[in-house]
Design a protein around this motif. Structure first.
Motif, PDB file in Angstrom:
ATOM      1  N   PHE A   1      39.386 -48.295 -16.584  1.00 42.47           N
ATOM      2  CA  PHE A   1      39.877 -46.922 -16.518  1.00 42.47           C
ATOM      3  C   PHE A   1      39.018 -46.051 -15.590  1.00 42.47           C
ATOM      4  N   THR A   2      37.760 -46.448 -15.388  1.00 40.23           N
ATOM      5  CA  THR A   2      36.932 -45.731 -14.415  1.00 40.23           C
ATOM      6  C   THR A   2      37.406 -46.028 -12.999  1.00 40.23           C
ATOM      7  N   ASN A   3      37.681 -47.295 -12.739  1.00 39.06           N
ATOM      8  CA  ASN A   3      38.094 -47.707 -11.392  1.00 39.06           C
ATOM      9  C   ASN A   3      39.569 -47.433 -11.111  1.00 39.06           C
ATOM     10  N   HIS A   4      40.382 -47.428 -12.163  1.00 37.59           N
ATOM     11  CA  HIS A   4      41.827 -47.237 -11.988  1.00 37.59           C
ATOM     12  C   HIS A   4      42.361 -46.302 -13.074  1.00 37.59           C
ATOM     13  N   PRO A   5      42.027 -45.021 -13.003  1.00 41.19           N
ATOM     14  CA  PRO A   5      42.457 -44.085 -14.052  1.00 41.19           C
ATOM     15  C   PRO A   5      43.967 -43.970 -14.169  1.00 41.19           C
ATOM     16  N   GLU A   6      44.697 -44.374 -13.129  1.00 47.00           N
ATOM     17  CA  GLU A   6      46.158 -44.306 -13.203  1.00 47.00           C
ATOM     18  C   GLU A   6      46.715 -45.198 -14.311  1.00 47.00           C
ATOM     19  N   LEU A   7      45.930 -46.201 -14.726  1.00 46.36           N
ATOM     20  CA  LEU A   7      46.398 -47.089 -15.800  1.00 46.36           C
ATOM     21  C   LEU A   7      46.362 -46.412 -17.171  1.00 46.36           C
ATOM     22  N   LEU A   8      45.723 -45.254 -17.249  1.00 48.07           N
ATOM     23  CA  LEU A   8      45.775 -44.478 -18.491  1.00 48.07           C
ATOM     24  C   LEU A   8      47.184 -43.957 -18.764  1.00 48.07           C
TER      25      LEU A   8
ATOM     26  N   ASN B   1      47.856 -47.179 -24.608  1.00 47.02           N
ATOM     27  CA  ASN B   1      47.863 -46.322 -25.789  1.00 47.02           C
ATOM     28  C   ASN B   1      46.445 -45.820 -26.037  1.00 47.02           C
ATOM     29  N   HIS B   2      46.223 -44.527 -25.875  1.00 49.19           N
ATOM     30  CA  HIS B   2      44.882 -43.957 -25.984  1.00 49.19           C
ATOM     31  C   HIS B   2      44.348 -44.045 -27.414  1.00 49.19           C
ATOM     32  N   ALA B   3      45.239 -43.882 -28.408  1.00 44.63           N
ATOM     33  CA  ALA B   3      44.796 -43.949 -29.804  1.00 44.63           C
ATOM     34  C   ALA B   3      44.273 -45.339 -30.137  1.00 44.63           C
ATOM     35  N   ASN B   4      44.965 -46.377 -29.659  1.00 40.06           N
ATOM     36  CA  ASN B   4      44.497 -47.745 -29.905  1.00 40.06           C
ATOM     37  C   ASN B   4      43.151 -47.991 -29.242  1.00 40.06           C
ATOM     38  N   GLN B   5      42.926 -47.356 -28.096  1.00 40.25           N
ATOM     39  CA  GLN B   5      41.631 -47.475 -27.425  1.00 40.25           C
ATOM     40  C   GLN B   5      40.537 -46.835 -28.279  1.00 40.25           C
TER      41      GLN B   5
ATOM     42  N   ARG C   1      58.874 -43.301 -23.067  1.00 36.53           N
ATOM     43  CA  ARG C   1      57.916 -42.724 -22.113  1.00 36.53           C
ATOM     44  C   ARG C   1      58.149 -41.220 -22.014  1.00 36.53           C
ATOM     45  N   MET C   2      57.056 -40.464 -22.169  1.00 37.05           N
ATOM     46  CA  MET C   2      57.185 -39.012 -22.108  1.00 37.05           C
ATOM     47  C   MET C   2      55.983 -38.385 -21.418  1.00 37.05           C
ATOM     48  N   ASN C   3      56.246 -37.309 -20.726  1.00 37.80           N
ATOM     49  CA  ASN C   3      55.185 -36.454 -20.195  1.00 37.80           C
ATOM     50  C   ASN C   3      55.089 -35.230 -21.102  1.00 37.80           C
ATOM     51  N   ILE C   4      53.979 -35.123 -21.815  1.00 36.41           N
ATOM     52  CA  ILE C   4      53.788 -34.039 -22.770  1.00 36.41           C
ATOM     53  C   ILE C   4      53.070 -32.884 -22.071  1.00 36.41           C
ATOM     54  N   PRO C   5      53.619 -31.676 -22.124  1.00 35.37           N
ATOM     55  CA  PRO C   5      52.970 -30.530 -21.463  1.00 35.37           C
ATOM     56  C   PRO C   5      51.504 -30.399 -21.874  1.00 35.37           C
ATOM     57  N   GLY C   6      50.639 -30.221 -20.868  1.00 37.86           N
ATOM     58  CA  GLY C   6      49.213 -30.066 -21.119  1.00 37.86           C
ATOM     59  C   GLY C   6      48.442 -31.367 -21.171  1.00 37.86           C
ATOM     60  N   GLU C   7      49.162 -32.508 -21.210  1.00 34.48           N
ATOM     61  CA  GLU C   7      48.505 -33.813 -21.242  1.00 34.48           C
ATOM     62  C   GLU C   7      48.388 -34.356 -19.819  1.00 34.48           C
ATOM     63  N   PRO C   8      47.208 -34.844 -19.409  1.00 34.50           N
ATOM     64  CA  PRO C   8      47.032 -35.304 -18.035  1.00 34.50           C
ATOM     65  C   PRO C   8      47.719 -36.625 -17.730  1.00 34.50           C
ATOM     66  N   TYR C   9      48.035 -37.408 -18.763  1.00 35.71           N
ATOM     67  CA  TYR C   9      48.613 -38.732 -18.535  1.00 35.71           C
ATOM     68  C   TYR C   9      49.942 -38.877 -19.279  1.00 35.71           C
ATOM     69  N   THR C  10      50.776 -39.759 -18.736  1.00 36.11           N
ATOM     70  CA  THR C  10      52.026 -40.126 -19.396  1.00 36.11           C
ATOM     71  C   THR C  10      51.718 -40.888 -20.677  1.00 36.11           C
ATOM     72  N   HIS C  11      52.535 -40.679 -21.705  1.00 38.69           N
ATOM     73  CA  HIS C  11      52.371 -41.409 -22.961  1.00 38.69           C
ATOM     74  C   HIS C  11      53.560 -42.348 -23.162  1.00 38.69           C
TER      75      HIS C  11
ATOM     76  N   LYS D   1      49.970 -38.463 -30.612  1.00 44.25           N
ATOM     77  CA  LYS D   1      50.442 -37.347 -29.790  1.00 44.25           C
ATOM     78  C   LYS D   1      51.946 -37.409 -29.547  1.00 44.25           C
ATOM     79  N   LEU D   2      52.462 -38.604 -29.274  1.00 47.87           N
ATOM     80  CA  LEU D   2      53.884 -38.684 -28.977  1.00 47.87           C
ATOM     81  C   LEU D   2      54.720 -38.511 -30.245  1.00 47.87           C
ATOM     82  N   SER D   3      54.279 -39.109 -31.367  1.00 51.36           N
ATOM     83  CA  SER D   3      55.062 -38.963 -32.602  1.00 51.36           C
ATOM     84  C   SER D   3      55.097 -37.506 -33.062  1.00 51.36           C
TER      85      SER D   3
END
Length: 406
Positions: free
Chosen positions: A33-40, A44-48, A194-204, A236-238
């Motif tokens: 995620f440091t080298n390829h932040p687009e993979l965020l 699933n951030h919660a699982n991370q 797949r959703m883009n949540i307002p205020g969130e920097p990444y797609t969920h 976040k998505l639920s």
């Protein structure tokens, strides 16, 4: 094809992976995620945060090392992960990135113990394993796009109806925005949302089981609102689906995926066992069996905290009255006074093997179970104690795969 030397080197690392596997995968994800932040945008951030993804990957790498001389042994796991990758939209170009960062993580964690010979062997092994994933996923992408009503990647759906099923679960009826046909599916499969949540920097992106029988002009997902507690973050998505998304809004879906599916051609009885929101694929299976007027005996067992969070109870009860071959049993951990007064459940407390033996009429059946991991461990051990054949016990984890053997 791997050489005997490479296989021997990989096998020599098994004890090391058993000890350092999760340290390697934690380092891997940090590098990735440091080298390829687009993979965020995919993971699933919660699982991370909970370490579930790291543990699942560590188990997969360990299994690959153990079975490196006969990788066909891990083919079922490959297919299961490949279904998820296809639903997420993972493409072949991601695999070299993953390989590069995995080798770097091995080197970082093992230090001087990660010799050039070991790194080269793992590089070769990763190439073979990645090729297997790419091949299986290519077939799944092709199958998804070419089936009647199918599509690649994501497709826009409208929320046609939003129905509250319990205090914590809401169903969303999703119809295609373009009005065209939608792909059929096997009972037990899921879609990625797949959703883009307002205020969130990444797609969920999250996977949700389809909770109705196939053949409808819509897909239905039944989503538990995950508010989080203690160290477990809110979903976040639920939460966004429950609080913000309304009828007429658009969500983006993958085509249905997953290999946890009902064996419809087996004429033996069916036992469906669920805990919490794990009932969603079971409802799909139950509706399919009943709507097809299947003559098989069905045992439906569901565990919930109490009646306030028990979704779709009225629906299942109505099926039980109309379908003589269906028996229904509920287990409530902490029943309310209303539950006790109305006698709407069969057991108080937790599901256990002693009780299951009293409500399951035969072990010569197909068993399907899904729910929180502790619940699934209990069911798994109970079925094993009842001498249910491993080939007849089918289950699925919500999220990264774990172990039911501890």
């Amino acid at each position: 094809m791997l050489s005997e030397k490479t296989i021997a080197i990989i096998k020599s690392t098994v004890p090391v992976l058993e000890i350092h596997g999760e340290a390697i995968t934690r380092r891997f994800y940090k590098l990735l995620f440091t080298n390829h932040p687009e993979l965020l945008n995919v993971f699933n951030h919660a699982n991370q945060l909970q370490g579930r993804q790291q543990a699942a990957l560590a188990n997969a790498v360990y299994a690959a090392a153990v079975h490196i001389d006969h990788l066909e042994a891990i083919l079922p796991a490959v297919k299961q992960i490949a279904h998820k990758h296809r639903s997420l939209g993972i493409k072949p170009e991601s695999y070299p990135i993953v390989g590069e960062n995995l080798l770097a993580a091995i080197q970082d964690v093992l230090g001087d113990s990660a010799t050039e010979e070991i790194l080269q062997a793992w590089g070769e092994a990763y190439g073979v394993i990645a090729a297997a994933f790419i091949g299986v996923e290519s077939d799944l992408y092709q199958e998804s796009a070419q089936q009647t009503g199918g599509w690649s990647d994501y497709r826009a759906f409208l929320i046609d109806r939003k129905v509250q099923e319990s205090d914590v679960i809401t169903s969303f009826y999703l119809a295609p925005q373009d009005g065209k046909a939608i792909a059929s599916f096997e009972p037990g499969q899921y879609v990625s949302v797949r959703m883009n949540i307002p205020g969130e920097p990444y797609t969920h992106i999250r996977q949700y089981s389809l909770s109705d029988a196939p053949g409808k002009p819509y897909y239905r997902i039944s989503v538990k609102r995950e508010d989080g507690q203690g160290t477990v973050p809110a979903g976040k998505l639920s939460v966004y689906l429950h609080e913000k998304m309304q009828e007429g809004d658009i969500v983006w879906l993958s085509a249905p995926a997953g290999d946890f599916t009902l064996k419809q051609n087996d004429e033996r009885p069916v036992v469906l066992i669920s805990g919490g929101v794990g009932l969603t694929p079971m409802i799909s299976m139950l509706n399919t069996l009943v709507e097809s007027e299947c003559p098989r005996h069905i045992t439906f067992i569901h565990a919930a905290q109490n009646g306030t969070v028990h979704a779709m109870k009225e629906h299942v009860d109505s099926l039980c009255k109309a379908y003589p071959m269906l028996s229904v049993h509920y287990c409530y951990e902490k029943p309310t006074s209303e539950d006790i007064e109305s006698s709407t459940f069969a057991k108080e407390g937790y599901i256990d093997s002693a009780w299951l033996k009293t409500v399951i009429p035969t072990t010569d059946a197909n068993f399907y179970f899904c729910g929180p991991q502790p619940f699934m461990k209990t069911v798994h051990h109970a079925l094993r104690s009842m001498n249910v054949a491993a080939s007849d016990a089918h289950y699925e984890f919500f999220g990264p795969a774990g172990s039911l053997e501890d």
